[in-house]
Enzyme design. Structure first.
Site, short mmCIF file in Angstrom:
data_model
loop_
_atom_site.label_atom_id
_atom_site.label_comp_id
_atom_site.label_asym_id
_atom_site.label_seq_id
_atom_site.Cartn_x
_atom_site.Cartn_y
_atom_site.Cartn_z
N TYR A 63 -9.89 54.17 18.02
CA TYR A 63 -9.44 55.43 17.39
C TYR A 63 -10.56 56.10 16.61
O TYR A 63 -11.27 55.46 15.84
CB TYR A 63 -8.29 55.14 16.42
CG TYR A 63 -6.99 54.84 17.13
CD1 TYR A 63 -6.36 55.80 17.92
CD2 TYR A 63 -6.39 53.59 16.99
CE1 TYR A 63 -5.16 55.51 18.56
CE2 TYR A 63 -5.19 53.31 17.63
CZ TYR A 63 -4.58 54.28 18.42
OH TYR A 63 -3.40 54.00 19.05
N LYS A 123 4.96 31.92 -5.47
CA LYS A 123 5.54 33.27 -5.33
C LYS A 123 5.04 33.94 -4.05
O LYS A 123 4.06 33.49 -3.45
CB LYS A 123 5.17 34.12 -6.55
CG LYS A 123 3.68 34.37 -6.70
CD LYS A 123 3.35 35.02 -8.04
CE LYS A 123 1.86 35.19 -8.19
NZ LYS A 123 1.51 35.70 -9.53
C1 LIG Z 1 0.44 34.77 -9.89
C2 LIG Z 1 0.34 34.16 -11.21
C3 LIG Z 1 -0.46 33.03 -11.43
C4 LIG Z 1 -1.35 32.45 -10.37
O1 LIG Z 1 -2.52 33.24 -10.28
P1 LIG Z 1 -3.73 32.83 -9.34
O2 LIG Z 1 -4.81 33.79 -9.69
O3 LIG Z 1 -3.25 33.01 -7.94
O4 LIG Z 1 -4.04 31.41 -9.65
C5 LIG Z 1 -0.42 32.45 -12.67
N1 LIG Z 1 0.33 32.97 -13.67
C6 LIG Z 1 1.08 34.07 -13.51
C7 LIG Z 1 1.88 34.59 -14.64
C8 LIG Z 1 1.10 34.71 -12.29
O5 LIG Z 1 1.85 35.81 -12.13
#
Ligand SMILES: *Cc1c(COP(=O)(O)O)cnc(C)c1O
Length: 373
Positions: A256, A35
């Site tokens: 800044y 994702k």
């Molecule tokens: C993003 C996600 C993961 C992966 O999580 P990590 O901490 O990056 O391993 C697993 N399960 C679900 C439902 C997620 O949304």
């Protein structure tokens, strides 16, 4: 010449990390989470590098699945939040996607739909994260209704997500794990459980499927790192160069607001990387960088296209010196994205997903034949 800021993506490191997940979870199947454009690494390139190894990929939404299918990825893909509206179901069916199911409106939509092939489905139970999912009692009812409709759904799994698998204190994690296992036993359900920290640190809680995300990209999510997490290889190296050097007297403010002021005679290097590239503007003075493979620190607020670093103790460094914001330098020195995140009061996830499109990604490795360890 071009602006020197580049996100180097080492696809052999990605494969190494995926194989580590498999090795740590031998009785479980590892679904690679891609994702958010593979946590900023490029979902299509990462999918191509992993497709010969994985049983499935996971993404947040159908748009991300379409991107992978359009690129020719035929591997099963799971939608981690399922559908967002019932009108997505024909596309889920046409693209052969799998989905999670967390709410009654989704259940009613699926049972009212006639797919060409039953949809592989993970029923999500809220075991304590209190975000998505059915309560355990409601999950039992939903499970029975789905199980009675094999023409709609198939390959049913009970899925749950851990809220605290990264913490050294395992109390709440254990409570969640016990709750979901008791439910799975009552239903005779196979499970999908572990995120990265649980893959790394909780072998008892992998489930029949596990879902590693950030560990695939080489980041260690654990509060207390373990032997396994120290075997991860960083995948992204965000590198740039010194583009100018300022020699300053004591007491001169830099950048800044003049947040940083020189204590003594100082050399300040200007780096081509800023928050307009996704580097976190919360980075404090003292945030680590590597200059020609040697430790240095940020001095002054990060600006949109540039930041300033202290070269006072690095007399050989100058214009054209390599600067690693995180990852591996060309000299082999390592700066972990997890270390940088601590100085930005955040976690590696936001730094990696935050690298903006204007930063070119450059890929190395990744084929089945390239070396792994
Ligand atoms: C993003 C996600 C993961 C992966 O999580 P990590 O901490 O990056 O391993 C697993 N399960 C679900 C439902 C997620 O949304």
């Amino acid at each position: 010449m071009a602006r020197p800021l580049i996100a180097h993506i080492d696809l052999d490191a990605l494969r190494h990390n995926y194989r580590l997940a498999q090795e740590l979870a031998p009785g479980s199947r590892s679904v690679a989470v891609l994702k958010a454009d593979a946590y900023g690494h490029g979902a299509v390139a990462c999918a191509k590098a992993l497709e010969d190894l994985v049983p499935a990929f996971a993404v947040a939404a159908i748009e991300e699945a379409v991107t992978l299918r359009d690129a020719g990825i035929a591997t099963p893909i799971v939608l981690l939040e399922g559908i967002f509206s019932a009108d997505e179901l024909p596309q889920v069916d046409a693209l052969g996607l799998s989905m999670t199911l967390h709410s009654d409106w989704q259940l009613e939509a699926v049972l009212a739909f006639t797919p060409r092939r039953p949809i592989p489905t993970w029923l999500k139970v809220d075991s304590g994260m209190h975000r998505l999912g059915y309560s355990p009692a409601a999950a039992e009812v939903a499970w029975q209704r789905l199980a009675a409709q094999p023409r709609c759904v198939t390959d049913l799994h009970l899925m749950s997500h851990f809220a605290t698998a990264d913490l050294a204190d395992i109390g709440y994690f254990s409570r969640q794990h016990r709750l979901v296992m008791a439910l799975a036993e009552r239903l005779g359900a196979p499970t999908c459980l572990a995120n990265s920290p649980a893959v790394l640190a909780h072998p008892e809680a992998h489930g029949d499927y596990n879902r590693p995300g950030v560990m695939l990209y080489g980041s260690d999510p654990l509060e207390l790192s373990c032997e396994a997490s120290r075997r991860l290889h960083p995948v992204m190296s965000l590198t740039s160069e010194i583009i100018a050097v300022r020699e300053l007297s004591p007491g001169e403010p830099v950048g800044y607001g003049g947040r940083f002021t020189t204590a003594g005679p100082s050399r300040i290097g200007v780096v081509a990387c800023g928050y307009g590239d996704g580097y976190d503007r919360h980075a404090v003075d003292g945030t680590p960088v590597l200059v020609d493979g040697k430790p240095s620190v940020i001095a002054g607020k990060v600006s949109m296209d540039m930041m300033t670093v202290d070269l006072t103790d690095l007399p050989e460094a100058g214009i054209g010196s390599e600067v690693v914001l995180w990852g591996v330098s060309r000299h082999g020195a390592l700066l972990s994205v997890d270390d940088v995140a601590r100085y930005c009061d955040t976690i590696s996830y936001t730094l990696l997903t935050g690298v903006l499109p204007r930063v070119p990604r450059r890929y190395v490795g990744g084929s089945a034949s390239s070396p792994v360890d």
